[in-house]
Design a protein around this motif. Structure first.
Motif, PDB file in Angstrom:
ATOM      1  N   GLY A  98       0.794  -1.218   0.000  1.00 34.98           N
ATOM      2  CA  GLY A  98       0.000   0.000   0.000  1.00 34.98           C
ATOM      3  C   GLY A  98       0.824   1.264   0.000  1.00 34.98           C
ATOM      4  N   ALA A  99       0.242   2.330   0.532  1.00 35.04           N
ATOM      5  CA  ALA A  99       0.803   3.662   0.350  1.00 35.04           C
ATOM      6  C   ALA A  99       1.989   3.902   1.267  1.00 35.04           C
ATOM      7  CB  ALA A  99      -0.277   4.709   0.598  1.00 35.04           C
ATOM      8  N   ASN A 100       2.889   4.745   0.777  1.00 33.90           N
ATOM      9  CA  ASN A 100       3.952   5.296   1.611  1.00 33.90           C
ATOM     10  C   ASN A 100       4.826   4.262   2.321  1.00 33.90           C
ATOM     11  OD1 ASN A 100       5.184   7.622   2.296  1.00 33.90           O
ATOM     12  ND2 ASN A 100       3.280   8.610   2.967  1.00 33.90           N
ATOM     13  N   PRO A 101       5.328   3.291   1.580  1.00 32.25           N
ATOM     14  CA  PRO A 101       6.095   2.226   2.226  1.00 32.25           C
ATOM     15  C   PRO A 101       7.356   2.720   2.935  1.00 32.25           C
ATOM     16  CG  PRO A 101       6.188   2.030  -0.163  1.00 32.25           C
ATOM     17  CD  PRO A 101       5.159   3.059   0.144  1.00 32.25           C
ATOM     18  N   TYR A 102       7.989   3.760   2.416  1.00 31.63           N
ATOM     19  CA  TYR A 102       9.217   4.223   3.078  1.00 31.63           C
ATOM     20  C   TYR A 102       8.900   4.838   4.436  1.00 31.63           C
ATOM     21  CZ  TYR A 102      11.534   3.253  -1.325  1.00 31.63           C
ATOM     22  OH  TYR A 102      12.022   2.624  -2.442  1.00 31.63           O
ATOM     23  N   LYS A 103       7.747   5.491   4.529  1.00 33.85           N
ATOM     24  CA  LYS A 103       7.348   6.032   5.830  1.00 33.85           C
ATOM     25  C   LYS A 103       7.075   4.878   6.791  1.00 33.85           C
ATOM     26  CE  LYS A 103       4.451   9.634   7.843  1.00 33.85           C
ATOM     27  NZ  LYS A 103       3.362   8.860   8.520  1.00 33.85           N
ATOM     28  N   GLN A 104       6.379   3.867   6.302  1.00 30.01           N
ATOM     29  CA  GLN A 104       6.159   2.676   7.131  1.00 30.01           C
ATOM     30  C   GLN A 104       7.491   2.051   7.559  1.00 30.01           C
ATOM     31  OE1 GLN A 104       3.193  -0.329   5.752  1.00 30.01           O
ATOM     32  NE2 GLN A 104       2.768   1.079   4.086  1.00 30.01           N
ATOM     33  N   ALA A 105       8.417   1.966   6.619  1.00 29.69           N
ATOM     34  CA  ALA A 105       9.721   1.346   6.910  1.00 29.69           C
ATOM     35  C   ALA A 105      10.480   2.148   7.956  1.00 29.69           C
ATOM     36  CB  ALA A 105      10.549   1.240   5.626  1.00 29.69           C
ATOM     37  N   PHE A 106      10.441   3.475   7.808  1.00 27.35           N
ATOM     38  CA  PHE A 106      11.124   4.334   8.768  1.00 27.35           C
ATOM     39  C   PHE A 106      10.527   4.143  10.160  1.00 27.35           C
ATOM     40  CE2 PHE A 106      11.120   8.427  11.057  1.00 27.35           C
ATOM     41  CZ  PHE A 106      12.484   8.562  11.254  1.00 27.35           C
ATOM     42  N   GLU A 107       9.204   4.114  10.217  1.00 24.42           N
ATOM     43  CA  GLU A 107       8.565   4.022  11.527  1.00 24.42           C
ATOM     44  C   GLU A 107       8.789   2.661  12.186  1.00 24.42           C
ATOM     45  OE1 GLU A 107       4.639   5.447  10.706  1.00 24.42           O
ATOM     46  OE2 GLU A 107       5.326   7.537  10.714  1.00 24.42           O
ATOM     47  N   ARG A 108       8.902   1.635  11.382  1.00 24.70           N
ATOM     48  CA  ARG A 108       9.177   0.309  11.944  1.00 24.70           C
ATOM     49  C   ARG A 108      10.649   0.144  12.324  1.00 24.70           C
ATOM     50  NH1 ARG A 108      10.252  -3.065  14.504  1.00 24.70           N
ATOM     51  NH2 ARG A 108       9.799  -5.288  14.456  1.00 24.70           N
ATOM     52  N   GLY A 109      11.501   1.016  11.797  1.00 21.86           N
ATOM     53  CA  GLY A 109      12.926   0.897  12.125  1.00 21.86           C
ATOM     54  C   GLY A 109      13.619  -0.266  11.451  1.00 21.86           C
ATOM     55  N   VAL A 110      13.242  -0.569  10.212  1.00 21.75           N
ATOM     56  CA  VAL A 110      13.886  -1.687   9.510  1.00 21.75           C
ATOM     57  C   VAL A 110      15.316  -1.329   9.118  1.00 21.75           C
ATOM     58  CG1 VAL A 110      11.744  -2.632   8.593  1.00 21.75           C
ATOM     59  CG2 VAL A 110      13.028  -0.939   7.263  1.00 21.75           C
ATOM     60  N   LYS A 111      16.109  -2.357   8.846  1.00 25.74           N
ATOM     61  CA  LYS A 111      17.500  -2.162   8.457  1.00 25.74           C
ATOM     62  C   LYS A 111      17.718  -2.477   6.982  1.00 25.74           C
ATOM     63  CE  LYS A 111      18.737  -1.041  12.686  1.00 25.74           C
ATOM     64  NZ  LYS A 111      19.073   0.345  13.026  1.00 25.74           N
ATOM     65  N   ILE A 112      16.662  -2.906   6.289  1.00 25.20           N
ATOM     66  CA  ILE A 112      16.739  -3.045   4.831  1.00 25.20           C
ATOM     67  C   ILE A 112      15.481  -2.468   4.193  1.00 25.20           C
ATOM     68  CG2 ILE A 112      18.312  -4.998   4.452  1.00 25.20           C
ATOM     69  CD1 ILE A 112      15.990  -6.892   4.599  1.00 25.20           C
ATOM     70  N   ILE A 113      15.670  -1.854   3.045  1.00 25.42           N
ATOM     71  CA  ILE A 113      14.530  -1.459   2.226  1.00 25.42           C
ATOM     72  C   ILE A 113      14.649  -2.227   0.923  1.00 25.42           C
ATOM     73  CG2 ILE A 113      14.256   0.820   3.246  1.00 25.42           C
ATOM     74  CD1 ILE A 113      15.819   1.867   0.753  1.00 25.42           C
ATOM     75  N   GLY A 114      13.590  -2.188   0.121  1.00 26.51           N
ATOM     76  CA  GLY A 114      13.661  -2.972  -1.099  1.00 26.51           C
ATOM     77  C   GLY A 114      12.640  -2.524  -2.115  1.00 26.51           C
ATOM     78  N   ALA A 115      12.630  -3.234  -3.226  1.00 26.13           N
ATOM     79  CA  ALA A 115      11.666  -2.941  -4.274  1.00 26.13           C
ATOM     80  C   ALA A 115      11.298  -4.238  -4.985  1.00 26.13           C
ATOM     81  CB  ALA A 115      12.233  -1.936  -5.272  1.00 26.13           C
ATOM     82  N   THR A 116      10.132  -4.217  -5.604  1.00 23.32           N
ATOM     83  CA  THR A 116       9.572  -5.418  -6.219  1.00 23.32           C
ATOM     84  C   THR A 116       8.990  -5.073  -7.578  1.00 23.32           C
ATOM     85  OG1 THR A 116       8.932  -6.213  -4.016  1.00 23.32           O
ATOM     86  CG2 THR A 116       7.871  -7.272  -5.919  1.00 23.32           C
ATOM     87  N   ALA A 117       9.414  -5.765  -8.621  1.00 25.12           N
ATOM     88  CA  ALA A 117       8.763  -5.645  -9.923  1.00 25.12           C
ATOM     89  C   ALA A 117       7.818  -6.827 -10.079  1.00 25.12           C
ATOM     90  CB  ALA A 117       9.788  -5.633 -11.049  1.00 25.12           C
ATOM     91  N   HIS A 118       6.597  -6.560 -10.485  1.00 21.81           N
ATOM     92  CA  HIS A 118       5.612  -7.636 -10.548  1.00 21.81           C
ATOM     93  C   HIS A 118       4.603  -7.384 -11.662  1.00 21.81           C
ATOM     94  CE1 HIS A 118       2.359  -5.251  -8.551  1.00 21.81           C
ATOM     95  NE2 HIS A 118       3.384  -4.617  -8.055  1.00 21.81           N
ATOM     96  N   PHE A 119       3.978  -8.447 -12.108  1.00 17.94           N
ATOM     97  CA  PHE A 119       2.848  -8.303 -13.014  1.00 17.94           C
ATOM     98  C   PHE A 119       1.667  -7.753 -12.225  1.00 17.94           C
ATOM     99  CE2 PHE A 119       5.287 -11.592 -15.255  1.00 17.94           C
ATOM    100  CZ  PHE A 119       5.292 -11.055 -16.535  1.00 17.94           C
ATOM    101  N   VAL A 120       0.871  -6.936 -12.897  1.00 19.90           N
ATOM    102  CA  VAL A 120      -0.275  -6.348 -12.224  1.00 19.90           C
ATOM    103  C   VAL A 120      -1.490  -7.234 -12.432  1.00 19.90           C
ATOM    104  CG1 VAL A 120      -1.812  -4.357 -12.099  1.00 19.90           C
ATOM    105  CG2 VAL A 120       0.646  -4.037 -12.500  1.00 19.90           C
ATOM    106  N   THR A 121      -2.133  -7.584 -11.327  1.00 17.80           N
ATOM    107  CA  THR A 121      -3.411  -8.268 -11.375  1.00 17.80           C
ATOM    108  C   THR A 121      -4.416  -7.381 -10.660  1.00 17.80           C
ATOM    109  OG1 THR A 121      -2.917  -9.411  -9.322  1.00 17.80           O
ATOM    110  CG2 THR A 121      -2.334 -10.542 -11.358  1.00 17.80           C
ATOM    111  N   ASP A 122      -5.649  -7.819 -10.543  1.00 20.84           N
ATOM    112  CA  ASP A 122      -6.616  -6.900  -9.943  1.00 20.84           C
ATOM    113  C   ASP A 122      -6.498  -6.804  -8.424  1.00 20.84           C
ATOM    114  OD1 ASP A 122      -7.576  -9.344  -9.490  1.00 20.84           O
ATOM    115  OD2 ASP A 122      -9.573  -9.002 -10.323  1.00 20.84           O
ATOM    116  N   ASN A 123      -5.662  -7.634  -7.810  1.00 21.88           N
ATOM    117  CA  ASN A 123      -5.372  -7.424  -6.388  1.00 21.88           C
ATOM    118  C   ASN A 123      -4.133  -6.564  -6.233  1.00 21.88           C
ATOM    119  OD1 ASN A 123      -7.430  -8.901  -5.138  1.00 21.88           O
ATOM    120  ND2 ASN A 123      -6.342 -10.814  -5.613  1.00 21.88           N
ATOM    121  N   LEU A 124      -4.316  -5.403  -5.699  1.00 20.57           N
ATOM    122  CA  LEU A 124      -3.233  -4.439  -5.539  1.00 20.57           C
ATOM    123  C   LEU A 124      -2.018  -5.086  -4.879  1.00 20.57           C
ATOM    124  CD1 LEU A 124      -2.289  -1.479  -5.627  1.00 20.57           C
ATOM    125  CD2 LEU A 124      -3.288  -1.209  -3.363  1.00 20.57           C
TER     126      LEU A 124
END
Lengths: 279, 279, 279, 279
Positions: free
Chosen positions: B196-222
């Motif tokens: 969903g929205a604003n993953p980097y803000k979520q990541a910052f607030e959770r205090g994670v030590k890795i961030i990432g990205a995902t390329a995927h085919f789009v289906t009707d489930n976001l």
């Protein structure tokens, strides 16, 4: 139903895959995984096929495959996977421990038959892990004598591979020749950088930002054998030689164990000074 | 001599590889690379074969292959590799620029036909790169109207794929359905974390030590489509949201471009919500 | 309130941090980030301090710092961060494009003033990006003449750094001397492996499993300057020289851009043939 | 000359670094490494200072530091580095073995006092490594009883930390409270993805291309404690759940051991649900 791994290398020509798969089909073998590679420069073909089926008579299958392949073909049928290995060490524990722990918990994919060390440092740990430890000092004797003593011990076992797990003596061309294609070494640098002694000191003095390690087959040219696996790790100005050595050990054991896993699963072909690895 | 890529998926059964390779041999085709995978859970077989030969009549070859395969087999013969694509963007330049630079220097493996943006920010750069830019605002209209305008533009081109290069609008199930299996998205987190929205803000607030990205085919489930590629990068306490976004952009563009390379070389099968990728 | 970056290097001695921080406090400067390093081998101290405050008169602050530091201290006060750079290229686009895209979208942290190329290949793209392109051929002239022409162009600009973005000519010791500490090069191997020409060919022939790239300051010893950043990528037997070059380009541009970011943010000290980098 | 590590956290204000360094100078302490961080969102200041000098009376130094810092300051002076730890396990050996091997060869940076397991599987190995093993079954008793038995054993030792090395029981809020900030867990996913049970099965079903692991402090919210270290590894369609578990174990042990190294060297601050780590 049994599992069979088939390794084939031969000069490349049109129709090899078809020829091979037709032979397998005629023996009611089902291919569950197949990988192949054509080395265009050397016109060479390599394939690894995992299949299931009934095959009491692998000799006949091998014969049939050879009949349908070019003259120089090498066919290797492997029905059991557990390899027998000896480990040679000096004083550093990190690679040996990783091997013996996995051996102990049956996740190595091989059986360690013995450990040979040119010092006594690792005897205690090795014996705790239930493996015989043989001390062969290199001191006060020449290399032929040293190697003869090692060979005498190795000859007591039926061995598939010798693993040099930070064994810090250089083996003679004669010794290497006796175990051709069966000796694996972990070198503490990302070859071909920092060939020879004290690579971490060389790395520190050059001011590199990555260190690495290389697992390779041993040939009679020091540090020149076919490379199996390599990894690197980042370092910075805070790393002195000691810190590089410490970080390097983690890379070394990861690289060696990855190479052994590939080796014990029969995934590696050697072609000249290179490896072809079907992961 | 031409090159041909063959993609086949079908229910698994004994003898598939032999059947396929015999058909190819009977058409004088030479296999230069072959990869296969058996999805044991779903009893499905997938193969990608690159071969060379003379093949004016691919229809006949396809017919012959289908005759020698189970009923539900899907056979895809690909003789040309250049794909035609449209890129959808919002305001961020980093993925679009990477695509258009490679397009410009003929290393993308595809032709970009047009860029559609819901803002004007990226028009100038796109047009400098010689690609038509279409502005379709999402403001003051409902989603069906917005998507109808996009479709009208897309319909002017013959397109193989739509690339969502940080396009920040959610597409309707209807739209996705019209381009089933043809829409690729870059999501700015390592899914399934931070959907969903604003993953980097979520990541910052959770205090994670890795961030990432995902390329995927789009289906009707976001954010639920089949994943193609993912990478991560290390972050630490010095990274605020802004620094995470900045570091994340480098990961995003690398992940998306790697996915596109695999896609444009016909290396990806979709099976349910997963991908099988023959690298 | 303004921001000030302070770089200090000097012989190490007891009390340096206290001396420095007391001077800053007496000028009402607030330290927002401070990093220091002691090179024990060379008894040298390095610190980078980011602070905020009012400081119209940086000359006085510098004077005060020098009074409280050992004689050989070098103090550098930096109040503005935008660096001015020239880029030298030959024919390959990948590093140049990454630089010019970030320059275009104001995320480079520097201004590109001009591009100089010894071929015409990259003129068109450079000019589209709004940057002047100067062609200086190395053909039919000797090196002093070639370099004199380059210098004449460079002299038209006020430049902080020269970036060799796959510039394939070797610069003379004289030229390098004129821009001492200001020239950054991207070398297409993980130094010190594969020094010199055609590293990917060397890598292919050696059968390595990793390739890499190195960004470094240029000194008069070819490929021997202080290393800034290095990364590696895995390759396997499927990679011919062409594929290694292609994968290598992605590493090269990542390594160069990371080095430039550190450089433009004043995070790098050079000490002998090494760098100290405060990330 | 002795070594002293100083950890300070307090509300941020102007002049903290100066105040602290002046106190250290007045005690003739020489700073050999200093790291600081300002959490702008929470207006909090953190520093870790390594220094050398004579300091019989650390109480006075601590008092002096507190006098020169804001009221809420926490000052921690650490003169010895060897930590005492207990390890809790279930059946999986890989993390425990890594810890006990390093403990055995004196490279853990801590002393393992005992291992507690809720099964007997790991007794044999633990005892071979010379460490007492206590079996506390969770069967046929409620959680308070189970945890009381564990506590009774832990109380026999003076412990700095409890390491959950794949301990598969969830500890109660009460238990966690008793060892607040002292329990470290290795979770077999890159949190916050795949919270809860069976993350590799979840990963397989989602078709991810990376798996990971997370070392974190344990709080009373399951899998929600402050994250210390995380790493990921690439997987592909060839990985079933079993292969993901196997690859994951390598990541888990690397992540846990990296976290322990940071912990045992006093490099970690906890601030809310985040960590600040001075590497």
């Amino acid at each position: 139903m049994n599992e069979l791994t088939i390794l084939i290398s031969c000069p490349d020509q049109v129709g090899l895959v078809t020829n091979i798969t037709c032979v397998l089909a005629s023996h009611q073998l089902n291919i569950i995984a197949m990988r192949e590679f054509v080395d265009e420069a050397n016109k060479a073909f390599f394939t690894r096929i995992a299949c299931t089926g009934e095959f009491e008579e692998t000799d006949k299958l091998k014969q049939k495959l050879l009949e349908n392949l070019p003259n120089a073909a090498v066919v290797n049928l492997i029905t059991q996977k557990e390899k027998q290995v000896a480990v040679l060490v000096t004083k550093e524990y990190h690679c040996l421990a990783e091997i013996l722990i996995k051996n102990q918990f049956k996740t190595l994919g091989a059986n360690v038959q013995c450990v040979i060390g040119n010092y006594e440092e690792l005897r205690n740990f090795t014996e705790k892990m239930g493996i015989p430890y043989f001390h062969v000092s290199h001191l006060e004797k020449d290399k032929p004598q040293f190697e003869a003593e090692i060979k005498e011990i190795l000859n007591q076992f039926e061995l598939d591979y010798l693993v040099l797990a930070k064994f810090m003596r250089i083996l003679s061309a004669d010794f290497v020749e006796s175990y051709s294609g069966k000796i694996i070494n972990i070198h503490h640098s990302f070859l071909p950088a920092f060939i020879g002694a004290n690579p971490y000191k060389q790395a520190f003095e050059r001011g590199v930002k990555i260190i690495g390690a290389t697992a390779h087959f041993v040939t009679d040219n020091l540090d020149e054998g076919p490379i199996i696996t390599q990894h690197t790790a980042h370092v910075d100005h805070n790393f002195g030689v000691k810190e590089m050595v410490r970080a390097g050990k983690e890379v070394e054991k990861a690289v060696l164990l990855e190479a052994l896993e590939l080796l014990f699963e029969d995934r590696i072909f050697v072609s000249g000074n290179k490896t072809i690895i079907f992961k």
